[in-house]
Design a protein around this motif. Structure first.
Motif, PDB file in Angstrom:
ATOM      1  N   TYR A  23       7.093  58.173  14.313  1.00  0.00           N
ATOM      2  CA  TYR A  23       8.135  58.136  13.290  1.00  0.00           C
ATOM      3  C   TYR A  23       9.512  57.990  13.941  1.00  0.00           C
ATOM      4  CZ  TYR A  23      11.054  59.579   9.370  1.00  0.00           C
ATOM      5  OH  TYR A  23      12.018  59.613   8.392  1.00  0.00           O
ATOM      6  N   ARG A  25      10.103  56.201  16.404  1.00  0.00           N
ATOM      7  CA  ARG A  25      10.056  54.857  16.987  1.00  0.00           C
ATOM      8  C   ARG A  25       9.835  54.852  18.503  1.00  0.00           C
ATOM      9  NH1 ARG A  25      10.797  51.257  13.065  1.00  0.00           N
ATOM     10  NH2 ARG A  25      12.134  51.818  11.334  1.00  0.00           N
ATOM     11  N   ARG A  26       9.050  55.801  18.956  1.00  0.00           N
ATOM     12  CA  ARG A  26       8.626  55.819  20.360  1.00  0.00           C
ATOM     13  C   ARG A  26       7.125  55.544  20.361  1.00  0.00           C
ATOM     14  NH1 ARG A  26      10.117  61.093  23.017  1.00  0.00           N
ATOM     15  NH2 ARG A  26       9.547  59.927  24.870  1.00  0.00           N
ATOM     16  N   PHE A  27       6.806  54.281  20.073  1.00  0.00           N
ATOM     17  CA  PHE A  27       5.417  53.899  19.819  1.00  0.00           C
ATOM     18  C   PHE A  27       4.524  54.012  21.052  1.00  0.00           C
ATOM     19  CE2 PHE A  27       7.863  51.573  16.564  1.00  0.00           C
ATOM     20  CZ  PHE A  27       7.333  52.205  15.448  1.00  0.00           C
TER      21      PHE A  27
END
Length: 148
Positions: A23, A25-27
């Motif tokens: 969530y 954005r640290r995939f």
């Protein structure tokens, strides 16, 4: 039963943390966390956790581990003692060196071995009355040929 519950809870918590990380954005980090979180769940589903729990709390299994440890100590102790005193038959290196020396003695200069019939680097065939200088001249010729 308790071990499976704990592993499932750890997996669920890890997947939750991975979802929060995704969530943000640290995939890449989230995918790595999800991979680690799925390991305990996979162990539960394959039955490895039950087997491990049965083994860890079994006195028979611990006696077996003790027997394996004793065998390992005996193997390593006898090997160390054999190395220290040189062994009755000698070390592996000594046996190899003796075998090499025996092979060299089989085809010594002046005998009719395979090396006696090969031509020398100078183009002349070997004779049975070859001297040590002739042998070294062959080696020198080979080294000069290769630029050494």
């Amino acid at each position: 039963m308790l071990a499976e519950t704990i592993c499932s809870a750890v997996s669920a918590a890890g997947l939750g943390i991975a979802a929060i990380t995704a969530y943000r954005r640290r995939f890449l980090a989230a995918a790595r966390m999800a991979a680690y979180a799925l390991v305990p769940l996979g162990l539960v589903l394959t039955g490895a956790v039950q087997w491990l729990a049965d083994t860890a709390f079994s006195p028979v299994a611990w006696v077996g581990f003790g027997a394996l440890g004793a065998a390992w100590l005996l193997f390593s102790g006898t090997r160390a003692a054999e190395r220290r005193r040189g062994g009755a038959q000698g070390s592996r290196k000594e046996r190899r060196a003796a075998a090499r020396a025996a092979r060299r003695d089989e085809v010594a200069p002046g005998t009719s071995g395979p090396a006696a019939s090969l031509p020398r680097a100078s183009g002349k065939p070997r004779t049975k009355s070859g001297s040590a200088e002739d042998d070294f001249s062959d080696i020198e010729a080979i080294l000069k040929k290769h630029g050494i």
